[in-house]
Design a protein around this motif. Structure first.
Motif, PDB file in Angstrom:
ATOM      1  N   VAL A   1      -4.184  -7.333  -4.689  1.00  0.00           N
ATOM      2  CA  VAL A   1      -3.615  -5.412  -5.312  1.00  0.00           C
ATOM      3  C   VAL A   1      -3.848  -3.890  -5.129  1.00  0.00           C
ATOM      4  N   ALA A   2      -2.577  -3.403  -4.724  1.00  0.00           N
ATOM      5  CA  ALA A   2      -2.923  -2.234  -4.093  1.00  0.00           C
ATOM      6  C   ALA A   2      -2.334  -1.122  -5.409  1.00  0.00           C
ATOM      7  N   VAL A   3      -3.336  -0.270  -5.404  1.00  0.00           N
ATOM      8  CA  VAL A   3      -3.390   1.113  -6.559  1.00  0.00           C
ATOM      9  C   VAL A   3      -3.979   2.371  -6.088  1.00  0.00           C
ATOM     10  N   GLY A   4      -3.434   3.062  -6.014  1.00  0.00           N
ATOM     11  CA  GLY A   4      -3.799   4.730  -5.416  1.00  0.00           C
ATOM     12  C   GLY A   4      -3.704   4.608  -4.047  1.00  0.00           C
ATOM     13  N   GLY A   5      -3.186   3.883  -2.948  1.00  0.00           N
ATOM     14  CA  GLY A   5      -3.339   4.163  -2.208  1.00  0.00           C
ATOM     15  C   GLY A   5      -4.290   3.120  -1.358  1.00  0.00           C
ATOM     16  N   MET A   6      -5.641   2.448  -2.402  1.00  0.00           N
ATOM     17  CA  MET A   6      -6.183   1.275  -2.214  1.00  0.00           C
ATOM     18  C   MET A   6      -6.272   0.152  -2.348  1.00  0.00           C
ATOM     19  N   LEU A   7      -6.178  -1.065  -1.541  1.00  0.00           N
ATOM     20  CA  LEU A   7      -6.172  -2.349  -1.243  1.00  0.00           C
ATOM     21  C   LEU A   7      -7.025  -3.100  -1.734  1.00  0.00           C
ATOM     22  N   LYS A   8      -7.584  -4.010  -3.088  1.00  0.00           N
ATOM     23  CA  LYS A   8      -8.841  -4.546  -3.119  1.00  0.00           C
ATOM     24  C   LYS A   8      -8.667  -6.045  -2.890  1.00  0.00           C
ATOM     25  N   ARG A   9      -8.927  -6.751  -2.354  1.00  0.00           N
ATOM     26  CA  ARG A   9      -7.884  -7.941  -1.415  1.00  0.00           C
ATOM     27  C   ARG A   9      -9.279  -9.002  -1.327  1.00  0.00           C
ATOM     28  N   HIS A  10      -8.590 -10.782  -1.376  1.00  0.00           N
ATOM     29  CA  HIS A  10      -9.471 -11.983  -1.968  1.00  0.00           C
ATOM     30  C   HIS A  10     -10.291 -11.961  -3.427  1.00  0.00           C
ATOM     31  N   LEU A  11      -9.047 -11.799  -4.117  1.00  0.00           N
ATOM     32  CA  LEU A  11      -9.500 -11.661  -5.919  1.00  0.00           C
ATOM     33  C   LEU A  11      -9.583 -13.268  -6.652  1.00  0.00           C
ATOM     34  N   MET A  12     -10.499 -13.280  -7.585  1.00  0.00           N
ATOM     35  CA  MET A  12      -9.906 -14.872  -7.775  1.00  0.00           C
ATOM     36  C   MET A  12      -9.178 -14.285  -9.008  1.00  0.00           C
ATOM     37  N   THR A  13      -7.796 -15.274  -9.605  1.00  0.00           N
ATOM     38  CA  THR A  13      -7.045 -15.014 -10.674  1.00  0.00           C
ATOM     39  C   THR A  13      -7.893 -14.999 -12.109  1.00  0.00           C
ATOM     40  N   GLU A  14      -8.962 -14.683 -12.478  1.00  0.00           N
ATOM     41  CA  GLU A  14      -9.907 -13.374 -13.793  1.00  0.00           C
ATOM     42  C   GLU A  14      -9.651 -13.084 -12.624  1.00  0.00           C
ATOM     43  N   THR A  15     -10.684 -12.490 -12.092  1.00  0.00           N
ATOM     44  CA  THR A  15      -9.740 -11.144 -12.007  1.00  0.00           C
ATOM     45  C   THR A  15      -8.427 -10.389 -11.223  1.00  0.00           C
ATOM     46  N   LEU A  16      -7.834 -10.884 -10.994  1.00  0.00           N
ATOM     47  CA  LEU A  16      -6.284 -10.167 -11.037  1.00  0.00           C
ATOM     48  C   LEU A  16      -6.182  -9.955 -12.778  1.00  0.00           C
ATOM     49  N   GLU A  17      -6.008 -10.962 -13.375  1.00  0.00           N
ATOM     50  CA  GLU A  17      -6.234 -10.699 -14.578  1.00  0.00           C
ATOM     51  C   GLU A  17      -6.821  -9.754 -15.251  1.00  0.00           C
ATOM     52  N   GLN A  18      -8.025  -9.771 -15.290  1.00  0.00           N
ATOM     53  CA  GLN A  18      -8.504  -8.248 -15.910  1.00  0.00           C
ATOM     54  C   GLN A  18      -7.868  -6.626 -15.453  1.00  0.00           C
ATOM     55  N   LEU A  19      -7.894  -7.411 -14.249  1.00  0.00           N
ATOM     56  CA  LEU A  19      -7.596  -6.009 -12.684  1.00  0.00           C
ATOM     57  C   LEU A  19      -6.271  -4.945 -13.673  1.00  0.00           C
ATOM     58  N   LEU A  20      -5.061  -6.488 -14.207  1.00  0.00           N
ATOM     59  CA  LEU A  20      -3.808  -5.564 -14.387  1.00  0.00           C
ATOM     60  C   LEU A  20      -4.306  -4.965 -15.779  1.00  0.00           C
ATOM     61  N   ARG A  21      -5.200  -5.881 -16.721  1.00  0.00           N
ATOM     62  CA  ARG A  21      -4.999  -5.537 -17.879  1.00  0.00           C
ATOM     63  C   ARG A  21      -5.422  -3.889 -18.081  1.00  0.00           C
ATOM     64  N   ASN A  22      -6.330  -3.606 -17.369  1.00  0.00           N
ATOM     65  CA  ASN A  22      -6.715  -2.561 -17.089  1.00  0.00           C
ATOM     66  C   ASN A  22      -6.125  -1.744 -16.697  1.00  0.00           C
ATOM     67  N   GLU A  23      -5.136  -1.627 -15.985  1.00  0.00           N
ATOM     68  CA  GLU A  23      -4.360  -0.814 -15.431  1.00  0.00           C
ATOM     69  C   GLU A  23      -3.354  -0.761 -16.018  1.00  0.00           C
TER      70      GLU A  23
ATOM     71  N   ILE B   1       0.168  -1.351   0.441  1.00  0.00           N
ATOM     72  CA  ILE B   1       0.074  -0.362  -0.141  1.00  0.00           C
ATOM     73  C   ILE B   1       0.277   0.911  -0.100  1.00  0.00           C
ATOM     74  N   GLY B   2       2.468   1.206   0.468  1.00  0.00           N
ATOM     75  CA  GLY B   2       2.834   2.297   0.729  1.00  0.00           C
ATOM     76  C   GLY B   2       3.186   2.488  -0.650  1.00  0.00           C
ATOM     77  N   MET B   3       4.110   1.510  -1.379  1.00  0.00           N
ATOM     78  CA  MET B   3       4.305   1.719  -2.451  1.00  0.00           C
ATOM     79  C   MET B   3       3.194   2.599  -3.508  1.00  0.00           C
ATOM     80  N   SER B   4       2.303   1.509  -2.982  1.00  0.00           N
ATOM     81  CA  SER B   4       1.105   2.650  -4.674  1.00  0.00           C
ATOM     82  C   SER B   4       1.135   3.925  -3.512  1.00  0.00           C
ATOM     83  N   GLU B   5       0.896   4.268  -2.754  1.00  0.00           N
ATOM     84  CA  GLU B   5       0.844   5.863  -2.654  1.00  0.00           C
ATOM     85  C   GLU B   5       1.435   6.873  -3.012  1.00  0.00           C
ATOM     86  N   ASN B   6       3.169   6.397  -2.729  1.00  0.00           N
ATOM     87  CA  ASN B   6       4.260   7.097  -3.245  1.00  0.00           C
ATOM     88  C   ASN B   6       4.519   7.123  -4.457  1.00  0.00           C
ATOM     89  N   SER B   7       3.670   6.056  -4.926  1.00  0.00           N
ATOM     90  CA  SER B   7       3.614   6.047  -7.229  1.00  0.00           C
ATOM     91  C   SER B   7       2.459   5.866  -8.371  1.00  0.00           C
TER      92      SER B   7
END
Length: 301
Positions: free
Chosen positions: A245-267, A223-229
């Motif tokens: 997954v941490a993005v912009g200081g926000m943490l999204k928890r308990h992700l399925m592998t399909e959700t993780l892949e889609q989130l990484l592609r979107n970001e 989370i600290g890394m996502s806050e500082n960059s």
């Protein structure tokens, strides 16, 4: 009633004369100041600086009230304010740096001349696929992991804290790095442009005091890394095996592998994804209105 009417007319006359005297640069000046105040309020809201800001306002109010009445107190507060400007710059150094980085990464043509070129889409897609595969296996075995995907803001100071590498992102390499008995399993892996540049890197911890107490040091570092960059940080819990997954200081928890892949592609591939969706819409619009339309649509899906 007549007094109230005359006062209202006088106020309206002053407002009308002020509005008529405004020029283009005056309006632009007001809009810029309003935007800066808005960004300052957002910055105070997102960080734990509201109490500090209240303290500064209390000092300024006391300084204004003591002017001409309590000369010694006014003199003391004046010196505190003059020295406090330097102290505020030191205290707000992370926030000021974050704002400057956001300005530098803005989509201004002149500033984009100094930005890094776009990477190969296939390389990033391959890195995402291998990362998701590795996280799925590490989640089953409850192996802790911390993977940082760098975007616009380069993190060379973070890279210097670990061991430099230059390798393609592969599932087996990630699992070997985060193996419990591996020498670099406690640090973070830094991925830039679809390649692993470093492992065992130390990340800054989050300063957010409102985080849940069940979050360990790995999650607080992510989370600290996502806050500082603007980096995207992927985490695997060593205790529960959950993927976050941490993005912009926000943490999204308990992700399925399909959700993780889609989130990484979107970001990591937002522009390419939007262009792909637009192309699909254009293809659907060009389809002829005939009995074979449904068969053609099913084939595209």
């Amino acid at each position: 009633m007549e007094v109230f009417t005359n006062a209202a007319q006088e106020v309206w006359a002053r407002l009308s004369s002020f509005a008529l005297s405004l020029q283009f640069w005056d309006i632009l000046d007001i809009l810029v100041i309003a935007y800066l105040i808005y960004r300052l309020l957002l910055l105070v809201r997102k960080t734990n600086t509201s109490r500090l800001l209240k303290g500064v306002l209390m000092i300024l109010l006391a300084m204004w009230l003591s002017d001409g009445r309590l000369n010694a107190l006014h003199y003391l507060l004046g010196n505190i304010v003059s020295l406090g400007l330097v102290a505020l710059v030191v205290l707000f150094q992370p926030e000021i740096r974050r704002v400057l980085e956001q300005v530098g990464s803005s989509k201004i043509p002149l500033l984009n001349l100094f930005s890094k070129p776009q990477v190969d889409r296939q390389v990033v897609e391959g890195a995402i696929h291998q990362t998701v595969e590795a996280c799925a296996d590490m989640s089953k075995s409850r192996t802790g992991a911390l993977i940082v995907f760098e975007r616009h803001n380069q993190t060379d100071e973070i890279l210097r804290s670990g061991t430099k590498l230059d390798a393609e992102v592969s599932s087996e390499l990630l699992k070997n790095i985060f193996f419990v008995k591996a020498p670099m399993h406690d640090g973070a892996v830094l991925v830039r442009d679809g390649r692993i540049l470093g492992a065992g890197c130390m990340l800054p911890l989050s300063r957010n005091v409102n985080l849940s107490r069940d979050l360990g040091m790995r999650h607080r570092a992510g989370i600290g890394m996502s806050e500082n960059s603007d980096a995207v940080v992927v985490l695997v819990s060593e205790e529960t095996g959950s993927i976050s997954v941490a993005v912009g200081g926000m943490l999204k928890r308990h992700l399925m592998t399909e959700t993780l892949e889609q989130l990484l592609r979107n970001e990591l591939l937002p522009a390419q994804e939007e262009e792909g969706e637009k192309d699909k819409k254009r293809v659907k619009v060009k389809l002829p209105k005939s009995g074979k339309k449904k068969d053609g649509e099913k084939g595209n899906e």
